[in-house]
Design a protein around this motif. Structure first.
Motif, mmCIF file in Angstrom:
data_model
loop_
_atom_site.group_PDB
_atom_site.id
_atom_site.type_symbol
_atom_site.label_atom_id
_atom_site.label_comp_id
_atom_site.label_asym_id
_atom_site.label_seq_id
_atom_site.Cartn_x
_atom_site.Cartn_y
_atom_site.Cartn_z
ATOM 1 N N VAL A 50 4.414 1.940 -20.010
ATOM 2 C CA VAL A 50 5.808 1.523 -19.326
ATOM 3 C C VAL A 50 6.277 2.716 -18.114
ATOM 4 O O VAL A 50 6.337 2.309 -17.093
ATOM 5 C CB VAL A 50 6.884 1.359 -20.387
ATOM 6 C CG1 VAL A 50 8.288 1.050 -19.649
ATOM 7 C CG2 VAL A 50 6.788 0.469 -21.459
ATOM 8 N N ALA A 51 5.748 3.887 -18.648
ATOM 9 C CA ALA A 51 5.940 4.994 -17.663
ATOM 10 C C ALA A 51 5.082 4.759 -16.488
ATOM 11 O O ALA A 51 5.507 4.932 -15.285
ATOM 12 C CB ALA A 51 5.919 6.302 -18.264
ATOM 13 N N LEU A 52 3.861 4.326 -16.613
ATOM 14 C CA LEU A 52 2.975 4.257 -15.547
ATOM 15 C C LEU A 52 3.383 3.094 -14.867
ATOM 16 O O LEU A 52 3.168 3.108 -13.270
ATOM 17 C CB LEU A 52 1.410 4.101 -15.969
ATOM 18 C CG LEU A 52 0.812 5.349 -16.742
ATOM 19 C CD1 LEU A 52 -0.261 4.955 -17.127
ATOM 20 C CD2 LEU A 52 0.671 6.558 -15.652
ATOM 21 N N ALA A 53 3.699 2.157 -15.419
ATOM 22 C CA ALA A 53 4.193 0.734 -14.816
ATOM 23 C C ALA A 53 5.292 1.047 -13.586
ATOM 24 O O ALA A 53 5.137 0.775 -12.557
ATOM 25 C CB ALA A 53 4.312 -0.172 -15.616
ATOM 26 N N THR A 54 6.238 1.786 -14.261
ATOM 27 C CA THR A 54 7.595 1.885 -13.488
ATOM 28 C C THR A 54 7.137 2.955 -12.389
ATOM 29 O O THR A 54 7.430 2.937 -11.230
ATOM 30 C CB THR A 54 8.445 2.929 -14.312
ATOM 31 O OG1 THR A 54 8.804 2.224 -15.507
ATOM 32 C CG2 THR A 54 9.639 3.336 -13.693
ATOM 33 N N ALA A 55 6.327 4.098 -12.587
ATOM 34 C CA ALA A 55 5.770 4.872 -11.389
ATOM 35 C C ALA A 55 5.186 4.208 -10.462
ATOM 36 O O ALA A 55 5.467 4.502 -9.009
ATOM 37 C CB ALA A 55 5.059 6.222 -12.050
ATOM 38 N N TYR A 56 4.009 3.563 -10.692
ATOM 39 C CA TYR A 56 3.315 2.732 -9.647
ATOM 40 C C TYR A 56 4.012 1.875 -8.805
ATOM 41 O O TYR A 56 3.997 1.814 -7.697
ATOM 42 C CB TYR A 56 2.267 1.842 -10.426
ATOM 43 C CG TYR A 56 1.010 2.688 -11.250
ATOM 44 C CD1 TYR A 56 0.989 4.034 -10.961
ATOM 45 C CD2 TYR A 56 0.238 1.946 -12.131
ATOM 46 C CE1 TYR A 56 -0.190 4.719 -11.676
ATOM 47 C CE2 TYR A 56 -0.729 2.906 -12.808
ATOM 48 C CZ TYR A 56 -0.955 4.117 -12.376
ATOM 49 O OH TYR A 56 -2.214 4.777 -13.122
ATOM 50 N N THR A 57 4.902 1.046 -9.545
ATOM 51 C CA THR A 57 5.851 0.108 -8.891
ATOM 52 C C THR A 57 6.783 0.904 -7.819
ATOM 53 O O THR A 57 6.744 0.436 -6.829
ATOM 54 C CB THR A 57 6.720 -0.706 -9.806
ATOM 55 O OG1 THR A 57 5.803 -1.316 -10.765
ATOM 56 C CG2 THR A 57 7.590 -1.825 -9.204
ATOM 57 N N THR A 58 7.170 1.573 -8.272
ATOM 58 C CA THR A 58 8.156 2.716 -7.442
ATOM 59 C C THR A 58 7.343 3.124 -6.336
ATOM 60 O O THR A 58 8.031 2.962 -5.260
ATOM 61 C CB THR A 58 8.883 3.637 -8.201
ATOM 62 O OG1 THR A 58 9.940 3.110 -9.530
ATOM 63 C CG2 THR A 58 10.099 4.488 -7.400
ATOM 64 N N GLU A 59 6.439 3.732 -6.411
ATOM 65 C CA GLU A 59 5.478 4.258 -5.394
ATOM 66 C C GLU A 59 5.144 3.424 -4.395
ATOM 67 O O GLU A 59 5.173 3.686 -3.140
ATOM 68 C CB GLU A 59 4.419 5.220 -5.932
ATOM 69 C CG GLU A 59 3.872 5.999 -4.831
ATOM 70 C CD GLU A 59 4.078 7.417 -4.787
ATOM 71 O OE1 GLU A 59 5.019 7.433 -4.068
ATOM 72 O OE2 GLU A 59 3.860 8.020 -5.661
ATOM 73 N N LEU A 60 4.697 2.266 -4.917
ATOM 74 C CA LEU A 60 4.071 1.328 -4.018
ATOM 75 C C LEU A 60 4.957 0.525 -3.202
ATOM 76 O O LEU A 60 5.004 0.320 -1.931
ATOM 77 C CB LEU A 60 3.289 0.175 -4.852
ATOM 78 C CG LEU A 60 2.027 0.603 -5.360
ATOM 79 C CD1 LEU A 60 1.390 -0.480 -6.415
ATOM 80 C CD2 LEU A 60 0.974 0.856 -4.215
ATOM 81 N N VAL A 61 6.342 0.216 -3.650
ATOM 82 C CA VAL A 61 7.372 -0.482 -2.932
ATOM 83 C C VAL A 61 8.092 0.361 -2.063
ATOM 84 O O VAL A 61 8.179 0.026 -0.947
ATOM 85 C CB VAL A 61 8.504 -0.992 -4.042
ATOM 86 C CG1 VAL A 61 9.652 -1.430 -3.498
ATOM 87 C CG2 VAL A 61 7.842 -2.329 -5.032
#
Length: 327
Positions: A50-61
């Motif tokens: 969940v932490a990785l999904a949150t970090a990836y999504t925030t970074e890409l957006v």
């Protein structure tokens, strides 16, 4: 098919930093796997994902939004899967580190908020460095500090036994040795932050001795913190973040020493979790300094008079004589 007229995005990191980030990402991933299987990590096993999904999504957006605003190509595009992976190294490290080092009971949204704050702060807390805006606040540390400030009743740092709860005594020392050796090689050969580590460790010892002499704190107890796994991880992998620390040896030493002095201040003031607040405070001071330096240089540039050269008539004056007048 017409080619895009948007400027190409500059490389996010130099090759050495990319290598360091890749090794750090691999190390923290392996450490998390070992931690959940053998060491006794207490967060639910699904939380790192969940932490990785949150970090990836925030970074890409945020990168997509930034590329549109700056009229350039996104930095994750142009080099296929490898380019995307290298772009996400910092987010990968931030997500795993924040989940690993905090304990928020069963409130997963608090952890997710901390990851979001940590990654997005790189777009908000920035200062000019060599003509470019760069983030100055250590992302993982800032996310942890904000969790501790916003949710003091719900969240805390992972307990001291978090990393060695289910291993024998000698295995615990082996873990410490592996982290020290790998971290030292990483910082000596790739990030070049050994002067920062030297400043941090030397002044940490100094502040412990000063607190003992002036305030009656047990000096051995204050120094004993340096033997913990969390302290070793912090020294080798958090405070040395190459993106938010100086590059020159003297500035590195002052940065590390400043974190140690700030930590001592927070301890004297009886403020818990001083390690993370000290890092955030010094990063903030550095950000203010960089902005102040930028405004001073800008003011000097505006005050510097431009000059123009005008040639005088030859009558009554030596040929070729000229004078410089301020515009």
């Amino acid at each position: 098919m017409a080619e895009s007229t948007e400027p190409k995005a500059p490389p996010r990191h130099n090759p050495k930093v990319i290598i360091a980030l890749r090794r750090f990402a691999i190390s923290i991933t392996v450490f998390n796997i070992v931690g959940y299987l053998f060491l006794g990590f207490e967060q639910p096993w699904i939380w790192p994902f969940v932490a990785l999904a949150t970090a990836y999504t925030t970074e890409l957006v945020l990168e997509w939004v930034g590329s549109r605003a700056e009229r350039r190509d996104p930095r994750y595009a142009g080099n296929g899967a490898r380019g995307l992976m290298e772009f996400l190294f910092p987010a990968h490290i931030t997500g795993l580190a924040l989940n690993m080092l905090t304990y928020v009971n069963d409130r997963i949204w608090v952890m997710m908020l901390g990851v979001f704050i940590a990654v997005s702060a790189k777009w908000v807390l920035r200062a000019p460095v060599k003509g470019k805006l760069r983030h100055y606040m250590n992302p993982s540390n800032f996310g942890i500090a904000m969790i501790l400030v916003l949710f003091p009743s719900w969240a805390s740092i992972a307990p001291p036994y978090h990393f060695t709860e289910k291993v024998d005594h000698w295995v615990g020392w082996l873990i410490v040795a592996v982290i020290i050796v790998s971290g030292t090689m990483l910082n000596a050969k790739l990030t070049g932050r050994m002067w920062l580590i030297f400043g941090w460790l030397s002044f940490f010892v100094l502040q412990a001795v000063v607190r003992g002499l002036l305030f009656g704190v047990s000096i051995p107890a204050a120094l004993g913190m340096m033997t913990g796994v969390a302290f070793i991880l912090y020294t080798n992998y958090m405070v040395t973040d190459p993106g938010t620390t100086p590059s020159k040896p003297g500035a590195q030493f002052l940065f590390g020493a400043g974190v140690a002095v700030a930590y001592g201040f927070f301890m004297v003031a009886h403020i818990a979790y001083g390690l993370f607040f000290a890092t955030a405070a010094v990063c903030l001071i550095r950000g203010v300094f960089l902005w102040s330096l930028h405004f001073v240089e800008k003011a000097k540039a505006q005050q510097r008079p431009s000059a123009e050269v005008t040639t005088l008539p030859t009558g009554g004056t030596p040929a070729g004589r000229s004078e410089v007048r301020a515009a």
